[in-house]
Design an enzyme around this catalytic site. Structure first.
Site, mmCIF file in Angstrom:
data_model
loop_
_atom_site.group_PDB
_atom_site.id
_atom_site.type_symbol
_atom_site.label_atom_id
_atom_site.label_comp_id
_atom_site.label_asym_id
_atom_site.label_seq_id
_atom_site.Cartn_x
_atom_site.Cartn_y
_atom_site.Cartn_z
ATOM 1 N N GLU A 119 146.723 -37.761 4.515
ATOM 2 C CA GLU A 119 146.086 -38.972 3.976
ATOM 3 C C GLU A 119 145.245 -39.624 5.068
ATOM 4 O O GLU A 119 145.271 -39.199 6.227
ATOM 5 C CB GLU A 119 147.163 -39.966 3.539
ATOM 6 N N HIS A 235 144.945 -51.045 -1.391
ATOM 7 C CA HIS A 235 144.760 -49.603 -1.576
ATOM 8 C C HIS A 235 143.390 -49.393 -2.203
ATOM 9 O O HIS A 235 143.035 -50.063 -3.168
ATOM 10 C CB HIS A 235 145.865 -49.038 -2.477
ATOM 11 N N HIS A 342 148.407 -53.725 -2.234
ATOM 12 C CA HIS A 342 149.320 -52.577 -2.262
ATOM 13 C C HIS A 342 150.569 -52.770 -1.406
ATOM 14 O O HIS A 342 151.663 -52.457 -1.831
ATOM 15 C CB HIS A 342 148.526 -51.356 -1.786
ATOM 16 N N ARG A 377 148.988 -50.613 8.082
ATOM 17 C CA ARG A 377 149.986 -49.538 7.981
ATOM 18 C C ARG A 377 149.323 -48.183 7.789
ATOM 19 O O ARG A 377 148.437 -48.019 6.945
ATOM 20 C CB ARG A 377 150.901 -49.807 6.796
HETATM 21 P P1 FAD Z 1 161.439 -51.697 -3.170
HETATM 22 O O1 FAD Z 1 161.461 -50.249 -3.381
HETATM 23 O O2 FAD Z 1 160.328 -52.444 -3.778
HETATM 24 O O3 FAD Z 1 162.811 -52.293 -3.728
HETATM 25 C C1 FAD Z 1 163.009 -53.684 -3.790
HETATM 26 C C2 FAD Z 1 164.221 -53.952 -4.643
HETATM 27 O O4 FAD Z 1 164.585 -55.315 -4.541
HETATM 28 C C3 FAD Z 1 164.001 -53.702 -6.130
HETATM 29 O O5 FAD Z 1 165.159 -53.076 -6.628
HETATM 30 C C4 FAD Z 1 163.870 -55.102 -6.711
HETATM 31 O O6 FAD Z 1 164.223 -55.213 -8.066
HETATM 32 C C5 FAD Z 1 164.848 -55.850 -5.832
HETATM 33 N N1 FAD Z 1 164.632 -57.306 -5.763
HETATM 34 C C6 FAD Z 1 163.508 -57.972 -5.440
HETATM 35 N N2 FAD Z 1 163.726 -59.292 -5.463
HETATM 36 C C7 FAD Z 1 165.024 -59.464 -5.802
HETATM 37 C C8 FAD Z 1 165.861 -60.593 -6.009
HETATM 38 N N3 FAD Z 1 165.401 -61.858 -5.880
HETATM 39 N N4 FAD Z 1 167.147 -60.398 -6.363
HETATM 40 C C9 FAD Z 1 167.649 -59.150 -6.542
HETATM 41 N N5 FAD Z 1 166.897 -58.036 -6.368
HETATM 42 C C10 FAD Z 1 165.614 -58.197 -5.997
HETATM 43 N N6 FAD Z 1 154.873 -45.753 0.814
HETATM 44 C C11 FAD Z 1 154.943 -44.558 1.439
HETATM 45 O O7 FAD Z 1 155.437 -44.488 2.562
HETATM 46 N N7 FAD Z 1 154.461 -43.448 0.841
HETATM 47 C C12 FAD Z 1 153.909 -43.460 -0.407
HETATM 48 O O8 FAD Z 1 153.516 -42.438 -0.926
HETATM 49 C C13 FAD Z 1 153.815 -44.702 -1.083
HETATM 50 N N8 FAD Z 1 153.244 -44.789 -2.308
HETATM 51 C C14 FAD Z 1 153.265 -45.985 -2.962
HETATM 52 C C15 FAD Z 1 152.771 -46.049 -4.273
HETATM 53 C C16 FAD Z 1 152.859 -47.236 -4.996
HETATM 54 C C17 FAD Z 1 152.323 -47.309 -6.391
HETATM 55 C C18 FAD Z 1 153.441 -48.378 -4.395
HETATM 56 C C19 FAD Z 1 153.553 -49.656 -5.156
HETATM 57 C C20 FAD Z 1 153.897 -48.322 -3.086
HETATM 58 C C21 FAD Z 1 153.822 -47.131 -2.371
HETATM 59 N N9 FAD Z 1 154.306 -47.045 -1.067
HETATM 60 C C22 FAD Z 1 154.349 -45.836 -0.435
HETATM 61 C C23 FAD Z 1 154.984 -48.181 -0.447
HETATM 62 C C24 FAD Z 1 156.507 -47.983 -0.604
HETATM 63 O O9 FAD Z 1 156.774 -47.474 -1.890
HETATM 64 C C25 FAD Z 1 157.274 -49.260 -0.411
HETATM 65 O O10 FAD Z 1 156.876 -49.901 0.763
HETATM 66 C C26 FAD Z 1 158.776 -48.980 -0.326
HETATM 67 O O11 FAD Z 1 159.174 -48.238 -1.453
HETATM 68 C C27 FAD Z 1 159.544 -50.267 -0.246
HETATM 69 O O12 FAD Z 1 160.905 -49.984 -0.361
HETATM 70 P P2 FAD Z 1 161.941 -51.179 -0.363
HETATM 71 O O13 FAD Z 1 163.268 -50.577 -0.575
HETATM 72 O O14 FAD Z 1 161.716 -52.020 0.815
HETATM 73 O O15 FAD Z 1 161.500 -52.070 -1.637
HETATM 74 C C1 SIN Z 2 149.252 -43.181 -1.937
HETATM 75 O O1 SIN Z 2 149.851 -42.286 -2.528
HETATM 76 O O2 SIN Z 2 148.037 -43.221 -1.817
HETATM 77 C C2 SIN Z 2 150.049 -44.298 -1.345
HETATM 78 C C3 SIN Z 2 150.579 -43.889 -0.050
HETATM 79 C C4 SIN Z 2 151.081 -45.061 0.732
HETATM 80 O O3 SIN Z 2 150.939 -46.197 0.311
HETATM 81 O O4 SIN Z 2 151.620 -44.836 1.811
#
Ligand code: FAD
Ligand code: SIN
Length: 532
Positions: A119, A235, A342, A377
């Site tokens: 990427e 993004h 994003h 990032r």
């Molecule tokens: P999340 O996975 O968002 O989990 C947060 C959790 O907290 C959820 O369960 C939510 O319901 C819960 N929550 C929130 N507020 C509360 C509350 N007040 N009370 C109780 N529960 C709550 N990153 C990469 O490295 N590679 C990728 O390919 C990539 N692709 C992406 C594609 C998309 C479409 C998106 C949106 C993001 C992408 N990212 C990617 C970024 C990455 O997915 C996120 O940064 C990462 O998944 C965050 O993980 P997390 O566990 O911190 O939060």
């Molecule tokens: C993507 O698949 O383009 C998202 C990857 C990322 O947010 O790290």
């Protein structure tokens, strides 16, 4: 001290959030702690579940830790912390191996090696993926593992409202059960915020509805330092659909040769960066923004149709199917795309082990700001950060539990004179207004004038929301709205404080980068009042 009540939900460790950070952390502490994990919707709903491209790690002999470190530092534009970057990058292969052992099925080549994607900003192929559905595969595997672990109790539909503090120690949280409307006390020795990102604060975003910045707002109200909130990553390629909820078009397509064109078919990325479509994403997002402003068009095109149709369908099945459902066959036609909010590079300031300023409160994943991403990032470094930091946080948690922290009960939630709302429209109206104003005034290109306007608007909205918060019985929408306003204010204030353009923060008034890179830190002064 109030004694524990039978109504309290008591645990050694309370984890808030069921994405990659919360789930992998819970798994790591389950053999020495009893864990309560709460999540505000159904358990799989998270940013993690929608991740497409994958996890970055040095996994081939042609790559090296030094190169991954350099790419991460280059992208972070002077603000990433080298020590954190080094540790995260070096830990990455082991953490990916762990996920594989847990059952995550990463895509493999014909010879059984991991198939590695590439990427923007990466100088080597190093992104482990499960086709273009990597997050879904990881989320499902972790949830399955958690379900088989008796020491972890997972509660869905519990939205955390506020952290509860005693002498600068976190002793748990209040959470609203969105099905029964009851507010529950979750009492714990250690509380862990794993609540994910903030994308929903912006009108156009790749993030699902849960991403309202709750953890960052709660930590701020409790007195934690919040760092680098001006760095919202946009993004470049979000599927343009004027009327319907849309969908991310992974950067991995550009890694496999997709090109960007304007509506007249002109490829424009060479005008902006020598790496063209694989330039860091802030550069690609700004280039698209500039092209759209110049042409007046609503979108540009991303074209992968030059690749073989079978390859496209097997490498990107999720994107192929989704686009087809919108009437776009990506093997034949270009995809209309626009940039969208994003990822939040800022968050609750933590060490690599998730420690915050507040005792017995950890933060991990997108909610935390460890210093890895700096001002921008590197793609696919966030799932990685969540995994590695959960690993370190679990070790830290073990040490903290050895100090025998005490469980403190706290008074039940008081609704006072609050009544049921008669005008829920106020919430929808204010939510829309925040999202619009953040998009228009605090978006990809910022200026003093736009930020000042945004600050005035958000101050008025905050006043109205706070009034509403005290007068009406609490609902999930109201909790989120209050948090969104608070996080919007943190982003605006941080953006105003940064008198330069660096990484993904770009200001028309300060187009230059200052010689010294500094973090932006915000901390609430009147913490006591803020908590009530
Ligand atoms: P999340 O996975 O968002 O989990 C947060 C959790 O907290 C959820 O369960 C939510 O319901 C819960 N929550 C929130 N507020 C509360 C509350 N007040 N009370 C109780 N529960 C709550 N990153 C990469 O490295 N590679 C990728 O390919 C990539 N692709 C992406 C594609 C998309 C479409 C998106 C949106 C993001 C992408 N990212 C990617 C970024 C990455 O997915 C996120 O940064 C990462 O998944 C965050 O993980 P997390 O566990 O911190 O939060
Ligand atoms: C993507 O698949 O383009 C998202 C990857 C990322 O947010 O790290």
């Amino acid at each position: 001290m109030k004694t524990l009540s039978t109504l309290d939900v008591v645990s050694d460790v309370l984890v808030i959030g069921s994405g990659i950070a919360g789930l992998s952390f819970a798994m790591k502490i389950a053999d020495f702690a009893n864990v309560v994990l709460i999540t505000k919707k159904e358990k799989a709903e998270s940013n993690t579940n929608y991740a497409q491209s994958g996890i970055a790690a040095v996994l081939s002999p042609s790559d090296s830790f030094e190169t991954h470190v350099k790419d991460t530092l280059d992208c972070g534009d002077g603000l990433s912390k080298r020590a954190v970057v080094e540790k995260v990058v070096r830990e990455a292969p082991a953490r990916i191996q762990e996920l594989t052992e847990l059952g995550v099925k990463f895509s493999r080549t014909a010879t059984g090696k991991l198939d590695l994607g590439i990427e923007g900003g990466h100088s080597k192929r190093r992104v482990a993926h499960a086709k273009d559905l990597t997050g879904k595969e990881i989320e499902a595997t972790l949830l399955n593992a958690v379900a088989k672990t008796p020491s972890i109790k997972l509660f869905e539909n519990q939205i955390a409202i506020n952290l509860v503090m005693k002498h600068n120690r976190c002793i748990g949280c209040y959470a609203l059960d969105t099905e029964s409307s009851a507010v529950q006390n979750f009492v714990a020795k250690i509380t862990v915020l794993a609540t994910g990102g903030i994308g929903r604060i912006f009108l156009h975003t790749t993030n699902p509805e849960i991403a309202t910045g709750d953890g960052i707002a709660m930590a701020y109200r409790a007195g934690a330092s919040i760092m680098n909130m001006e760095f919202t990553q946009f993004h470049p390629t979000y599927l343009y659909q004027p009327k319907e909820a849309s969908f991310l078009i992974s950067e991995a397509l550009r890694g496999e040769g997709a090109v960007l064109r304007d509506k007249r078919g002109r490829q424009f990325m060479a005008d902006y960066h020598p790496m063209k479509e694989l330039a860091p994403r802030d550069i690609v997002s700004r280039a698209i923004d500039q092209e759209l402003k110049r042409s007046g068009d609503d979108y540009v095109f991303l074209d992968i149709s030059l690749r073989d149709s079978k390859f496209i369908q097997s490498r990107f099945p999720g994107i192929y199917e989704k686009c087809l459902s919108f009437g776009i066959d990506i093997t034949k036609n270009p995809i209309p795309v626009v940039p969208a909010a994003h990822y939040c590079c800022g968050g609750v300031r933590t060490t690599i082990a998730g420690e915050t300023d507040i005792k017995n409160l950890l933060a991990i994943g997108e909610t935390a700001c460890t210093g890895l991403h700096g001002a921008n990032r590197l793609a696919s470094n966030s799932l990685l950060e969540a995994l590695v930091c959960s690993h370190y946080a679990a070790k830290r948690c073990k040490e903290l539990l050895k100090k025998r922290p005490i469980l403190h009960s706290f008074t039940p939630w008081e609704s006072g004179n609050a009544v049921n709302t008669d005008e829920a429209v106020v919430i929808t109206q204010n939510r829309d207004e925040i999202r619009r104003l953040m998009w228009s005034y605090v978006g990809i290109v910022r200026s003093n004038k736009r930020l000042t306007r945004a600050k005035k608007r958000i101050a008025l909205l905050q006043e109205e929301i706070n009034q509403y918060y005290w007068d009406f019985i609490i609902t999930a929408d109201l909790i989120e709205l209050r948090n969104m306003a608070s996080v919007a204010e943190l982003i605006i204030d941080s953006a105003i404080l940064r008198k330069e353009s660096r990484g993904i923060h770009y200001s028309l008034d300060y187009p230059q980068k200052l010689l010294t890179a500094q973090d932006t830190l915000l901390k609430k002064q009147d913490v006591h009042t803020a908590l009530t």
